[in-house]
Structure formats: C-alpha cells, structure tokens
Write a protein that holds these residues in place. Structure first.
Motif, PDB file in Angstrom:
ATOM      1  N   VAL A   1       1.379  48.599  36.778  1.00  0.00           N
ATOM      2  CA  VAL A   1       2.732  48.896  36.394  1.00  0.00           C
ATOM      3  C   VAL A   1       3.401  48.289  37.232  1.00  0.00           C
ATOM      4  CG1 VAL A   1       4.272  50.718  36.013  1.00  0.00           C
ATOM      5  CG2 VAL A   1       1.852  51.221  35.228  1.00  0.00           C
ATOM      6  N   SER A   2       4.576  47.553  36.978  1.00  0.00           N
ATOM      7  CA  SER A   2       5.530  46.951  37.886  1.00  0.00           C
ATOM      8  C   SER A   2       7.122  47.340  37.435  1.00  0.00           C
ATOM      9  CB  SER A   2       5.613  45.446  38.019  1.00  0.00           C
ATOM     10  OG  SER A   2       4.438  44.950  38.216  1.00  0.00           O
ATOM     11  N   ASN A   3       7.915  47.995  38.373  1.00  0.00           N
ATOM     12  CA  ASN A   3       9.136  48.177  38.027  1.00  0.00           C
ATOM     13  C   ASN A   3      10.114  47.148  38.411  1.00  0.00           C
ATOM     14  OD1 ASN A   3       7.982  51.359  38.869  1.00  0.00           O
ATOM     15  ND2 ASN A   3       9.287  51.298  37.021  1.00  0.00           N
ATOM     16  N   LEU A   4      10.809  46.511  37.248  1.00  0.00           N
ATOM     17  CA  LEU A   4      11.886  45.468  37.565  1.00  0.00           C
ATOM     18  C   LEU A   4      13.055  46.007  37.526  1.00  0.00           C
ATOM     19  CD1 LEU A   4       9.877  43.015  35.052  1.00  0.00           C
ATOM     20  CD2 LEU A   4       9.386  43.243  37.642  1.00  0.00           C
TER      21      LEU A   4
ATOM     22  N   VAL B   1       4.090  46.908  31.837  1.00  0.00           N
ATOM     23  CA  VAL B   1       3.005  47.494  31.910  1.00  0.00           C
ATOM     24  C   VAL B   1       1.972  46.713  31.412  1.00  0.00           C
ATOM     25  CG1 VAL B   1       1.699  49.420  31.139  1.00  0.00           C
ATOM     26  CG2 VAL B   1       4.294  49.838  31.405  1.00  0.00           C
ATOM     27  N   GLU B   2       1.025  46.362  32.056  1.00  0.00           N
ATOM     28  CA  GLU B   2      -0.330  45.379  31.756  1.00  0.00           C
ATOM     29  C   GLU B   2      -1.242  46.381  31.229  1.00  0.00           C
ATOM     30  OE1 GLU B   2      -3.627  42.665  33.536  1.00  0.00           O
ATOM     31  OE2 GLU B   2      -1.862  42.537  34.462  1.00  0.00           O
TER      32      GLU B   2
ATOM     33  N   ILE C   1       9.100  48.404  28.712  1.00  0.00           N
ATOM     34  CA  ILE C   1       9.722  49.472  28.531  1.00  0.00           C
ATOM     35  C   ILE C   1      11.058  49.329  29.142  1.00  0.00           C
ATOM     36  CG2 ILE C   1       9.925  51.964  28.690  1.00  0.00           C
ATOM     37  CD1 ILE C   1       6.806  51.776  28.858  1.00  0.00           C
ATOM     38  N   LYS C   2      12.204  49.619  28.346  1.00  0.00           N
ATOM     39  CA  LYS C   2      13.615  49.826  28.954  1.00  0.00           C
ATOM     40  C   LYS C   2      13.629  50.862  30.051  1.00  0.00           C
ATOM     41  CE  LYS C   2      15.762  47.741  25.077  1.00  0.00           C
ATOM     42  NZ  LYS C   2      16.687  47.991  23.771  1.00  0.00           N
ATOM     43  N   GLY C   3      14.274  50.198  30.975  1.00  0.00           N
ATOM     44  CA  GLY C   3      14.565  51.114  32.358  1.00  0.00           C
ATOM     45  C   GLY C   3      13.559  51.609  33.116  1.00  0.00           C
ATOM     46  N   PHE C   4      13.657  52.527  33.928  1.00  0.00           N
ATOM     47  CA  PHE C   4      12.781  52.848  34.964  1.00  0.00           C
ATOM     48  C   PHE C   4      11.627  54.014  34.458  1.00  0.00           C
ATOM     49  CE2 PHE C   4      11.507  55.873  38.110  1.00  0.00           C
ATOM     50  CZ  PHE C   4      10.879  54.895  39.084  1.00  0.00           C
ATOM     51  N   VAL C   5      10.608  53.788  34.634  1.00  0.00           N
ATOM     52  CA  VAL C   5       9.278  54.736  34.321  1.00  0.00           C
ATOM     53  C   VAL C   5       8.525  54.840  35.472  1.00  0.00           C
ATOM     54  CG1 VAL C   5       7.507  55.496  32.686  1.00  0.00           C
ATOM     55  CG2 VAL C   5       9.623  54.017  31.696  1.00  0.00           C
ATOM     56  N   ASP C   6       8.216  56.078  35.858  1.00  0.00           N
ATOM     57  CA  ASP C   6       7.707  56.273  37.178  1.00  0.00           C
ATOM     58  C   ASP C   6       6.390  55.673  37.198  1.00  0.00           C
ATOM     59  OD1 ASP C   6       6.082  57.280  39.353  1.00  0.00           O
ATOM     60  OD2 ASP C   6       8.100  58.902  39.708  1.00  0.00           O
ATOM     61  N   PRO C   7       5.960  55.025  38.012  1.00  0.00           N
ATOM     62  CA  PRO C   7       4.469  54.439  38.019  1.00  0.00           C
ATOM     63  C   PRO C   7       3.351  55.406  38.085  1.00  0.00           C
ATOM     64  CG  PRO C   7       5.707  53.266  39.751  1.00  0.00           C
ATOM     65  CD  PRO C   7       6.842  54.321  39.085  1.00  0.00           C
ATOM     66  N   VAL C   8       3.788  56.599  38.685  1.00  0.00           N
ATOM     67  CA  VAL C   8       2.705  57.611  38.619  1.00  0.00           C
ATOM     68  C   VAL C   8       2.695  58.378  37.491  1.00  0.00           C
ATOM     69  CG1 VAL C   8       2.498  60.021  39.651  1.00  0.00           C
ATOM     70  CG2 VAL C   8       3.416  58.408  41.033  1.00  0.00           C
TER      71      VAL C   8
ATOM     72  N   GLU D   1      -3.239  34.045  28.876  1.00  0.00           N
ATOM     73  CA  GLU D   1      -1.967  34.100  28.008  1.00  0.00           C
ATOM     74  C   GLU D   1      -1.699  35.444  27.669  1.00  0.00           C
ATOM     75  OE1 GLU D   1       0.179  31.283  24.874  1.00  0.00           O
ATOM     76  OE2 GLU D   1      -1.809  31.501  24.749  1.00  0.00           O
ATOM     77  N   PHE D   2      -0.797  36.396  27.939  1.00  0.00           N
ATOM     78  CA  PHE D   2      -0.642  37.773  27.389  1.00  0.00           C
ATOM     79  C   PHE D   2       0.258  37.682  26.140  1.00  0.00           C
ATOM     80  CE2 PHE D   2      -1.457  38.313  31.926  1.00  0.00           C
ATOM     81  CZ  PHE D   2      -2.350  39.537  31.936  1.00  0.00           C
ATOM     82  N   PRO D   3      -0.064  38.305  25.193  1.00  0.00           N
ATOM     83  CA  PRO D   3       0.786  38.628  24.119  1.00  0.00           C
ATOM     84  C   PRO D   3       1.909  39.859  24.689  1.00  0.00           C
ATOM     85  CG  PRO D   3      -1.328  39.282  23.309  1.00  0.00           C
ATOM     86  CD  PRO D   3      -1.424  38.975  24.652  1.00  0.00           C
ATOM     87  N   VAL D   4       2.980  39.767  24.294  1.00  0.00           N
ATOM     88  CA  VAL D   4       4.019  40.571  24.834  1.00  0.00           C
ATOM     89  C   VAL D   4       4.771  41.341  23.871  1.00  0.00           C
ATOM     90  CG1 VAL D   4       6.126  40.726  25.810  1.00  0.00           C
ATOM     91  CG2 VAL D   4       4.601  39.016  26.695  1.00  0.00           C
ATOM     92  N   MET D   5       4.956  42.947  24.139  1.00  0.00           N
ATOM     93  CA  MET D   5       5.610  43.714  23.435  1.00  0.00           C
ATOM     94  C   MET D   5       6.868  44.297  23.998  1.00  0.00           C
ATOM     95  SD  MET D   5       4.094  47.641  22.241  1.00  0.00           S
ATOM     96  CE  MET D   5       2.551  47.042  21.306  1.00  0.00           C
TER      97      MET D   5
END
Length: 189
Positions: A66-69, A75-76, A102-109, A137-141
């Motif tokens: 998980v990476s917060n941008l 999320v991989e 996922i739009k916005g911030f989701v806590d990585p915990v 090469e990742f498909p993206v959702m």
C-alpha cells in the motif's frame, strides 16, 4: 388439531424461515461490491487479456503493498479467484497481480499487507512496475467500492474412543473417554 401440535407447526415454520434468512445473509455479496452491470468482469485472466479500459471489474486477493499518494491510495494486490459472494478463494493459486487506486487517504494499517480484499471498479490503462527485480505489467482498477475479509479458524475435534452423554431431565453432560484428534479449518468471513 390440538394446541400442542399447532404450536409445534408454527415453531417449525419459524425455524425454517429463520434458517433460510440466516443462510441467505451469510452467502450474499456485500453492498459495496454490488453493481447493476450484468457484464461485470470477475475473471482476472479475461480482464488482463481484454486490455480494454472502462470495463467494470470485481476482483479480489491478498494485499501485497500500500502506498499513500497525494490524492489516492495505491494498493498492489495478488489476485485470487472470487466466488459469487465476492470472497477470495484461499485454497486456489494466485493468478497474477493488479493495481487498485482508491480515491483519498486510506490508512495503510487498515489495508495492511496480507489482508484479503475484494474490489469493484473501472479498468484503466496498464501500468509498468516491478515485483522484486522483475519488470511487470499491472492491470489497473479505479476503485468504486471494496470489502476487507478476515480469516477465522475453527478447530473440529473427533473422538477416537468412546463418547457418551449423561442426561437427567433437560440437563445433559458430554462424557468423553480416551483421546481426540482434530483439524483446523480456515474460513473467509
């Protein structure tokens, strides 16, 4: 018909209806994964091969990272096949990986590595990345809804020797003699 048989008849109907409601609640798709689209893609290989953008997709698996941008959470996910209830099948082999935004911030915990997740969203352009040193090469959702699952373990014991019940009136005791064997069963909930 006497009162006793009438009550018994009513009680049996209540039990049947209650059991049916309970079973239907246990085996349905969570609300945030539902869609009116009858052509929602639920097969990873089909989605990856289509390379079409804007398909509605429902897939699940195990969170790898998980990476917060700035505006989204990336999320991989290691894909696992899902059933009609959306639950990832932990008894199946992984089919590949994909990226979910996922739009916005989701806590990585909350979205921690190793958790089971199912997501609903729209497919987007493929994204190049790496799994270790391997180019992938990742498909993206682009996610519109998701559901986190938990694994519950149950221990089922089996008697090897003797098993007796001692009953007095409405009270019964379970009397066991000898050794028992058991097994652990994992269920996704």
């Amino acid at each position: 018909m006497n009162i006793h048989s009438s009550l018994s008849h009513i009680l049996s109907h209540v039990i049947v209806i209650g059991t049916a409601l309970l079973l239907s609640a246990c085996g349905s798709l969570p609300e945030n994964l539902k869609t009116d689209n009858t052509n929602v893609v639920t097969d990873y290989s089909q989605w990856r091969a289509s390379r079409s953008t804007n398909n509605e997709v429902r897939l699940g698996g195990v969170i790898a990272s998980v990476s917060n941008l700035e505006q989204t959470t990336r999320v991989e996910i290691v894909n696992l096949p899902i059933g009609s209830t959306g639950k990832p099948d932990i008894d199946k082999e992984p089919q590949g990986r994909f990226i979910a935004y996922i739009k916005g911030f989701v806590d990585p915990v909350m979205l921690s590595q190793g958790r089971l997740i199912t997501l609903l969203g729209r497919s987007d352009e493929m994204e190049m990345g790496q799994v270790g040193d391997f180019n992938y090469e990742f498909p993206v959702m682009n996610v519109t809804g998701y559901h986190l699952w938990r694994i519950e373990e149950k221990v089922i014991l089996h008697d090897i020797d003797n098993h007796f019940y001692s009953c007095r009136s409405l009270y019964c005791r379970d009397l066991r003699f000898g050794t028992r064997q058991g097994k652990v069963i994992q269920e996704v909930k």
